[in-house]
Scaffold this motif. Structure first.
Motif, PDB file in Angstrom:
ATOM      1  N   PHE A   1       0.834  -1.204   0.000  1.00  0.00           N
ATOM      2  CA  PHE A   1       0.000   0.000   0.000  1.00  0.00           C
ATOM      3  C   PHE A   1       0.870   1.255   0.000  1.00  0.00           C
ATOM      4  O   PHE A   1       1.778   1.381   0.811  1.00  0.00           O
ATOM      5  CB  PHE A   1      -0.921  -0.001   1.215  1.00  0.00           C
ATOM      6  N   PHE A   2       0.525   2.165  -0.920  1.00  0.00           N
ATOM      7  CA  PHE A   2       1.262   3.408  -1.107  1.00  0.00           C
ATOM      8  C   PHE A   2       0.332   4.591  -0.879  1.00  0.00           C
ATOM      9  O   PHE A   2      -0.761   4.638  -1.442  1.00  0.00           O
ATOM     10  CB  PHE A   2       1.837   3.473  -2.524  1.00  0.00           C
ATOM     11  N   GLY A   3       0.780   5.537  -0.074  1.00  0.00           N
ATOM     12  CA  GLY A   3      -0.018   6.717   0.230  1.00  0.00           C
ATOM     13  C   GLY A   3       0.024   7.748  -0.878  1.00  0.00           C
ATOM     14  O   GLY A   3       0.707   7.584  -1.889  1.00  0.00           O
ATOM     15  N   PRO A   4      -0.730   8.842  -0.683  1.00  0.00           N
ATOM     16  CA  PRO A   4      -0.806   9.888  -1.704  1.00  0.00           C
ATOM     17  C   PRO A   4       0.570  10.480  -2.011  1.00  0.00           C
ATOM     18  O   PRO A   4       1.373  10.697  -1.109  1.00  0.00           O
ATOM     19  CB  PRO A   4      -1.731  10.937  -1.091  1.00  0.00           C
ATOM     20  N   GLY A   5       0.813  10.666  -3.303  1.00  0.00           N
ATOM     21  CA  GLY A   5       2.067  11.269  -3.726  1.00  0.00           C
ATOM     22  C   GLY A   5       3.268  10.343  -3.700  1.00  0.00           C
ATOM     23  O   GLY A   5       4.384  10.775  -3.929  1.00  0.00           O
ATOM     24  N   THR A   6       3.061   9.068  -3.423  1.00  0.00           N
ATOM     25  CA  THR A   6       4.162   8.111  -3.358  1.00  0.00           C
ATOM     26  C   THR A   6       4.178   7.257  -4.619  1.00  0.00           C
ATOM     27  O   THR A   6       3.153   6.688  -4.989  1.00  0.00           O
ATOM     28  CB  THR A   6       4.021   7.178  -2.132  1.00  0.00           C
ATOM     29  N   ALA A   7       5.332   7.179  -5.269  1.00  0.00           N
ATOM     30  CA  ALA A   7       5.471   6.336  -6.458  1.00  0.00           C
ATOM     31  C   ALA A   7       5.355   4.872  -6.056  1.00  0.00           C
ATOM     32  O   ALA A   7       5.926   4.458  -5.039  1.00  0.00           O
ATOM     33  CB  ALA A   7       6.818   6.593  -7.127  1.00  0.00           C
ATOM     34  N   ILE A   8       4.624   4.091  -6.844  1.00  0.00           N
ATOM     35  CA  ILE A   8       4.432   2.676  -6.515  1.00  0.00           C
ATOM     36  C   ILE A   8       5.594   1.810  -6.969  1.00  0.00           C
ATOM     37  O   ILE A   8       5.554   0.599  -6.817  1.00  0.00           O
ATOM     38  CB  ILE A   8       3.116   2.128  -7.109  1.00  0.00           C
ATOM     39  N   THR A   9       6.632   2.424  -7.494  1.00  0.00           N
ATOM     40  CA  THR A   9       7.776   1.661  -7.981  1.00  0.00           C
ATOM     41  C   THR A   9       8.788   1.334  -6.888  1.00  0.00           C
ATOM     42  O   THR A   9       9.624   0.466  -7.064  1.00  0.00           O
ATOM     43  CB  THR A   9       8.498   2.433  -9.113  1.00  0.00           C
ATOM     44  N   GLY A  10       8.704   2.010  -5.777  1.00  0.00           N
ATOM     45  CA  GLY A  10       9.664   1.789  -4.700  1.00  0.00           C
ATOM     46  C   GLY A  10       9.092   0.951  -3.579  1.00  0.00           C
ATOM     47  O   GLY A  10       8.202   0.131  -3.771  1.00  0.00           O
ATOM     48  N   SER A  11       9.598   1.205  -2.396  1.00  0.00           N
ATOM     49  CA  SER A  11       9.151   0.506  -1.200  1.00  0.00           C
ATOM     50  C   SER A  11       7.818   1.082  -0.724  1.00  0.00           C
ATOM     51  O   SER A  11       7.588   2.285  -0.826  1.00  0.00           O
ATOM     52  CB  SER A  11      10.215   0.672  -0.108  1.00  0.00           C
ATOM     53  N   TRP A  12       6.970   0.236  -0.190  1.00  0.00           N
ATOM     54  CA  TRP A  12       5.667   0.674   0.311  1.00  0.00           C
ATOM     55  C   TRP A  12       5.866   1.602   1.502  1.00  0.00           C
ATOM     56  O   TRP A  12       6.849   1.501   2.226  1.00  0.00           O
ATOM     57  CB  TRP A  12       4.796  -0.528   0.680  1.00  0.00           C
ATOM     58  N   ASP A  13       4.903   2.513   1.695  1.00  0.00           N
ATOM     59  CA  ASP A  13       5.044   3.461   2.807  1.00  0.00           C
ATOM     60  C   ASP A  13       3.885   3.415   3.803  1.00  0.00           C
ATOM     61  O   ASP A  13       3.969   4.005   4.859  1.00  0.00           O
ATOM     62  CB  ASP A  13       5.243   4.890   2.290  1.00  0.00           C
ATOM     63  N   VAL A  14       2.811   2.711   3.469  1.00  0.00           N
ATOM     64  CA  VAL A  14       1.666   2.632   4.390  1.00  0.00           C
ATOM     65  C   VAL A  14       1.566   1.242   5.014  1.00  0.00           C
ATOM     66  O   VAL A  14       1.548   1.110   6.233  1.00  0.00           O
ATOM     67  CB  VAL A  14       0.349   3.002   3.680  1.00  0.00           C
ATOM     68  N   ALA A  15       1.481   0.217   4.183  1.00  0.00           N
ATOM     69  CA  ALA A  15       1.308  -1.137   4.719  1.00  0.00           C
ATOM     70  C   ALA A  15       1.717  -2.188   3.706  1.00  0.00           C
ATOM     71  O   ALA A  15       1.734  -1.944   2.499  1.00  0.00           O
ATOM     72  CB  ALA A  15      -0.140  -1.363   5.138  1.00  0.00           C
ATOM     73  N   SER A  16       2.012  -3.349   4.239  1.00  0.00           N
ATOM     74  CA  SER A  16       2.256  -4.537   3.436  1.00  0.00           C
ATOM     75  C   SER A  16       1.375  -5.634   4.023  1.00  0.00           C
ATOM     76  O   SER A  16       1.357  -5.834   5.240  1.00  0.00           O
ATOM     77  CB  SER A  16       3.732  -4.939   3.523  1.00  0.00           C
ATOM     78  N   VAL A  17       0.633  -6.317   3.156  1.00  0.00           N
ATOM     79  CA  VAL A  17      -0.271  -7.377   3.609  1.00  0.00           C
ATOM     80  C   VAL A  17       0.022  -8.630   2.797  1.00  0.00           C
ATOM     81  O   VAL A  17      -0.008  -8.595   1.566  1.00  0.00           O
ATOM     82  CB  VAL A  17      -1.753  -6.972   3.433  1.00  0.00           C
ATOM     83  N   ASP A  18       0.310  -9.717   3.478  1.00  0.00           N
ATOM     84  CA  ASP A  18       0.474 -11.011   2.816  1.00  0.00           C
ATOM     85  C   ASP A  18      -0.719 -11.881   3.151  1.00  0.00           C
ATOM     86  O   ASP A  18      -1.172 -11.914   4.307  1.00  0.00           O
ATOM     87  CB  ASP A  18       1.747 -11.717   3.276  1.00  0.00           C
ATOM     88  N   TRP A  19      -1.234 -12.570   2.149  1.00  0.00           N
ATOM     89  CA  TRP A  19      -2.289 -13.571   2.337  1.00  0.00           C
ATOM     90  C   TRP A  19      -1.704 -14.864   1.789  1.00  0.00           C
ATOM     91  O   TRP A  19      -1.491 -15.000   0.574  1.00  0.00           O
ATOM     92  CB  TRP A  19      -3.559 -13.168   1.593  1.00  0.00           C
ATOM     93  N   ALA A  20      -1.390 -15.762   2.693  1.00  0.00           N
ATOM     94  CA  ALA A  20      -0.652 -16.964   2.329  1.00  0.00           C
ATOM     95  C   ALA A  20      -0.871 -18.039   3.393  1.00  0.00           C
ATOM     96  O   ALA A  20      -1.459 -17.762   4.440  1.00  0.00           O
ATOM     97  CB  ALA A  20       0.837 -16.615   2.234  1.00  0.00           C
ATOM     98  N   PRO A  21      -0.374 -19.247   3.135  1.00  0.00           N
ATOM     99  CA  PRO A  21      -0.482 -20.287   4.161  1.00  0.00           C
ATOM    100  C   PRO A  21       0.178 -19.819   5.465  1.00  0.00           C
ATOM    101  O   PRO A  21       1.335 -19.394   5.458  1.00  0.00           O
ATOM    102  CB  PRO A  21       0.277 -21.470   3.553  1.00  0.00           C
ATOM    103  N   GLY A  22      -0.563 -19.808   6.537  1.00  0.00           N
ATOM    104  CA  GLY A  22      -0.056 -19.354   7.828  1.00  0.00           C
ATOM    105  C   GLY A  22       0.317 -17.887   7.858  1.00  0.00           C
ATOM    106  O   GLY A  22       0.956 -17.429   8.781  1.00  0.00           O
ATOM    107  N   GLY A  23      -0.073 -17.137   6.827  1.00  0.00           N
ATOM    108  CA  GLY A  23       0.262 -15.721   6.750  1.00  0.00           C
ATOM    109  C   GLY A  23       1.687 -15.467   6.296  1.00  0.00           C
ATOM    110  O   GLY A  23       2.166 -14.345   6.354  1.00  0.00           O
ATOM    111  N   ASN A  24       2.370 -16.503   5.816  1.00  0.00           N
ATOM    112  CA  ASN A  24       3.789 -16.395   5.458  1.00  0.00           C
ATOM    113  C   ASN A  24       3.992 -16.597   3.962  1.00  0.00           C
ATOM    114  O   ASN A  24       3.840 -17.712   3.450  1.00  0.00           O
ATOM    115  CB  ASN A  24       4.600 -17.412   6.256  1.00  0.00           C
ATOM    116  N   TRP A  25       4.366 -15.515   3.276  1.00  0.00           N
ATOM    117  CA  TRP A  25       4.618 -15.540   1.827  1.00  0.00           C
ATOM    118  C   TRP A  25       5.600 -16.661   1.449  1.00  0.00           C
ATOM    119  O   TRP A  25       5.442 -17.317   0.420  1.00  0.00           O
ATOM    120  CB  TRP A  25       5.160 -14.172   1.431  1.00  0.00           C
ATOM    121  N   ALA A  26       6.610 -16.901   2.270  1.00  0.00           N
ATOM    122  CA  ALA A  26       7.624 -17.916   1.983  1.00  0.00           C
ATOM    123  C   ALA A  26       7.060 -19.331   1.997  1.00  0.00           C
ATOM    124  O   ALA A  26       7.677 -20.252   1.456  1.00  0.00           O
ATOM    125  CB  ALA A  26       8.778 -17.801   2.978  1.00  0.00           C
TER     126      ALA A  26
END
Length: 135
Positions: A82-107
């Motif tokens: 998740f990227f806030g207002p005025g933030t380029a989506i090409t870099g690192s996220w600045d609001v939140a990161s959400v993973d939906w995966a087995p046990g909540g773990n992307w790996a």
């Protein structure tokens, strides 16, 4: 060249603008990237939001996107940035990161069959806004 996801950005944009649930705040899908490997279906979705939302509002958007995507195609994991207002989506996220995966773990994406969501959990990392002190 990046592999294309079967779920197009255009399809996600249509969902984002239609937003059936009124409690889901406004958002825009900026990019969908297929990070699948060896039969493990993984998607990274970059989400732009027009203003700073609470953790609960970000979670509501994440659930809405995951519901839409997982109904359209079987996946092993979805990562949302998740990227806030005025933030380029090409870099690192600045609001939140959400993973939906087995046990909540992307790996652990390879530990479940694509489309079998019984062990899937959400893992939310939320960055609180930085307080600006008066001069």
């Amino acid at each position: 060249m990046q592999p294309r996801s079967r779920l197009t950005t255009a399809a996600l944009l249509c969902f984002a603008t239609a937003q059936a649930a009124p409690q889901v705040p406004a958002f825009r899908i900026g990019q969908t990237q297929d990070l699948s490997y060896a039969g493990v279906a993984r998607l990274n979705i970059r989400v732009s939001i027009p203003r700073r939302y609470s953790r609960a509002q970000v979670a509501a958007i994440a659930r809405a996107i995951v519901d839409s995507v997982s109904r359209q195609q079987p996946v092993n994991a979805i990562s949302l940035m998740f990227f806030g207002p005025g933030t380029a989506i090409t870099g690192s996220w600045d609001v939140a990161s959400v993973d939906w995966a087995p046990g909540g773990n992307w790996a652990d994406a390879a530990n479940a069959r694509a489309g079998d969501y019984r062990t899937f959990r959400y893992s939310v990392t939320y960055r609180s806004p930085i307080a600006v002190l008066p001069a």
